[in-house]
Design an enzyme around this catalytic site. Structure first.
Site, PDB file in Angstrom:
ATOM      1  N   ALA A 287      -4.867  -1.539  -5.173  1.00 32.22           N
ATOM      2  CA  ALA A 287      -5.525  -0.256  -4.953  1.00 32.22           C
ATOM      3  C   ALA A 287      -4.925   0.919  -5.711  1.00 32.22           C
ATOM      4  CB  ALA A 287      -5.533   0.063  -3.452  1.00 32.22           C
ATOM      5  N   GLY A 291      -8.125   5.660  -7.306  1.00 29.30           N
ATOM      6  CA  GLY A 291      -9.451   6.141  -7.687  1.00 29.30           C
ATOM      7  C   GLY A 291     -10.571   5.253  -7.179  1.00 29.30           C
ATOM      8  N   LYS A 292     -10.485   3.957  -7.474  1.00 29.54           N
ATOM      9  CA  LYS A 292     -11.530   3.042  -7.012  1.00 29.54           C
ATOM     10  C   LYS A 292     -11.517   2.925  -5.490  1.00 29.54           C
ATOM     11  CE  LYS A 292     -11.611   0.154 -11.171  1.00 29.54           C
ATOM     12  NZ  LYS A 292     -10.387   0.736 -11.795  1.00 29.54           N
ATOM     13  N   GLU A 311      -1.601  -2.131  -1.893  1.00 27.05           N
ATOM     14  CA  GLU A 311      -0.913  -1.870  -3.155  1.00 27.05           C
ATOM     15  C   GLU A 311       0.535  -2.327  -3.013  1.00 27.05           C
ATOM     16  OE1 GLU A 311       0.715  -1.084  -6.550  1.00 27.05           O
ATOM     17  OE2 GLU A 311      -1.463  -0.889  -6.316  1.00 27.05           O
ATOM     18  N   ASP A 337       1.955  -7.401  -1.279  1.00 27.71           N
ATOM     19  CA  ASP A 337       1.811  -8.161  -2.503  1.00 27.71           C
ATOM     20  C   ASP A 337       0.554  -9.017  -2.405  1.00 27.71           C
ATOM     21  OD1 ASP A 337       1.971  -9.863  -4.679  1.00 27.71           O
ATOM     22  OD2 ASP A 337       4.066 -10.417  -4.358  1.00 27.71           O
ATOM     23  N   CYS A 407      -8.825  -3.146 -17.091  1.00 26.55           N
ATOM     24  CA  CYS A 407      -9.042  -2.103 -18.099  1.00 26.55           C
ATOM     25  C   CYS A 407      -8.541  -2.635 -19.439  1.00 26.55           C
ATOM     26  CB  CYS A 407      -8.326  -0.813 -17.725  1.00 26.55           C
ATOM     27  SG  CYS A 407      -8.858   0.566 -18.770  1.00 26.55           S
TER      28      CYS A 407
END
Length: 470
Positions: A287, A291-292, A311, A337, A407
């Site tokens: 996470a 943003g997402k 996260e 994790d 990305c």
């Protein structure tokens, strides 16, 4: 010494004058080089400090930003030109000297700053940060560079396209050769497409806002600043003229944010993927920085669904908490994790894993990443990417959907990962993601989706949607 020389008065020594704009640009480049920092993280606090001291106005900040980003984007091209102007290997030039030379080269070849001003300002900077001796070297090199424009230099230092296409493109468009090769493999097609992509990587991206549904609207954001509509996302607005997004009230309050349109499309596609049965529990398994997760949380809240945002890194988990603060629907943020998850298998209806990757899809925003990454870095990401997707498929119920996103357009981080995991895990199938990005052209043959800067105006986001079948 002649009598005339003895009588000639000595010219008094003039102390070098500090130019705040070029000093700041040099400081930012040194941080990028010495600390592996990212310019988009280093520059804002430096600019803020300069404004508070009264050294800067808006034009100064714009010039400093252009000098830093322009130099980083064109570093490979400028290195080749500088190398042609010196009598030693480039690696033997001290990095601070090379930074001053690169800043000077960008002013000469990449801006409208007059030649005399570009050389004299760079030499003055060299006197301040390097000393008078090395400033003479800087002066000599920059005077050689100033004798030709960028096109003439590129024609001189780049090998002909017909002899070595990848090396030609690498020098002309300032990308490492291996990155050119990888992008070309992923993109396919001929010369025109890859040149368009590499050129887009060197353009300054627009700032894109997201109006988080149920919390703000595009109309509210449009009223607060000069914007253009988003190209594809119904929640997007583009700040084409720049501006300060942090000054917008909705952004201050977390009801809106800064988020690339490609990133928005990934979250929207996962949220809109058709399901049978329950749709009450969603997971964002990677996470950070949030943003997402914030967009997913807003979309989930509209349906009364619960979002778990996980996260691994605690400091990034705190960023996720900040992004989700005030979300109207039920959610929880945990530091965990994703390869050793605390949740039970089959717990979720929708799962997103935007996995750690090389970041080759965001070179517009982080131009220095192209010089920092190495081909062997992909081997380091590969096991983690496969493990995260494997656990995501375990986390979703039968009939539920997993979104695998990166990305990066590198095939080793996209289709190869998905194909390997599908073969290994079984009980899952790819579903066509293209109908879930309505109106977006040039999405390829599917079923997965690769976005591109030159085709879509977004980062090069990749998305594969997988349904659990057994």
């Amino acid at each position: 010494m002649s009598e005339q020389a003895r009588r000639r008065p000595h010219k008094p020594y003039r102390r070098p004058q500090k130019d705040p704009v070029r000093m700041l640009a040099f400081e930012a480049l040194r941080a990028v080089d010495e600390r592996d920092a990212y310019a988009n993280l280093v520059l804002p606090p430096l600019l803020k400090k300069a404004r508070e001291k009264g050294d800067f106005d808006g034009r100064d900040a714009a010039l400093a930003t252009e000098l830093v980003y322009g130099t980083l984007r064109r570093q490979g091209t400028y290195d080749a030109i500088i190398a042609a102007c010196i009598d030693r290997p480039l690696r033997e030039v001290d990095p601070p000297v090379l930074d001053v030379l690169s800043l000077g080269a960008h002013q000469l070849l990449g801006t409208r700053i007059p030649t005399h001003a570009a050389v004299s300002a760079s030499v003055e900077l060299a006197r301040v940060v390097l000393g008078d001796g090395r400033a003479k070297f800087v002066n000599a090199v920059l005077r050689k560079i100033s004798q030709q424009d960028l096109d003439a230099w590129v024609e001189q230092v780049a090998p002909p396209y017909d002899e070595d296409a990848e090396d030609h493109l690498a020098v002309v468009h300032s990308h490492p050769r291996w990155v050119v090769s990888a992008l070309w493999d992923s993109l396919g097609g001929g010369r025109a497409g890859i040149e368009d992509l590499l050129e887009a990587d060197n353009e300054r991206p627009e700032v894109t806002l997201v109006a988080r549904p149920g919390r703000s609207t595009t109309e509210e954001l449009a009223a607060a600043t000069e914007t253009l509509p988003g190209r594809w996302s119904p929640y997007a607005l583009r700040m084409a003229e720049g501006g300060e997004p942090g000054a917008i009230e909705a952004v201050k309050e977390g009801r809106a944010g800064v988020q690339d349109e490609g990133s928005q499309l990934v979250a929207i596609a996962l949220a809109d993927a058709p399901l049978e049965g329950s749709d009450t529990r969603w997971l964002d398994g990677c996470a950070g920085p949030g943003g997402k997760a914030a967009l997913l949380g807003a979309l989930a809240a509209e349906r009364g669904a619960f979002l778990l945002a996980s996260e691994k890194q605690p400091h990034r988990a705190r960023l996720v908490e900040r992004a989700l603060a005030g979300n109207p629907g039920p959610y929880q943020v945990i530091a965990a994790d994703g390869t050793r998850p605390p949740w039970r298998p089959g717990s979720f209806d929708r799962v997103l894993v935007d996995v750690p990757c090389s970041g080759l899809g965001a070179l517009r925003r982080r131009p220095e990443a192209r010089w920092r990454r190495r081909p062997e870095d992909l081997d380091g990401f590969a096991p983690l990417q496969r493990a995260l997707l494997t656990e995501a498929l375990s986390a979703v119920r039968v009939g539920g959907v997993v979104g695998y996103a990166t990305c990066s357009p590198h095939l080793a981080e996209t289709r190869v990962v998905v194909d390997d995991v599908l073969k290994k895990v079984g009980g899952a199938e790819l579903i066509d993601a293209r109908p879930l990005l309505p109106g977006v052209p040039a999405l390829g043959d599917g079923p997965d989706v690769q976005l591109w800067p030159h085709l879509h105006g977004t980062d090069a986001m990749y998305l594969a949607l997988l349904r659990r079948t057994a």
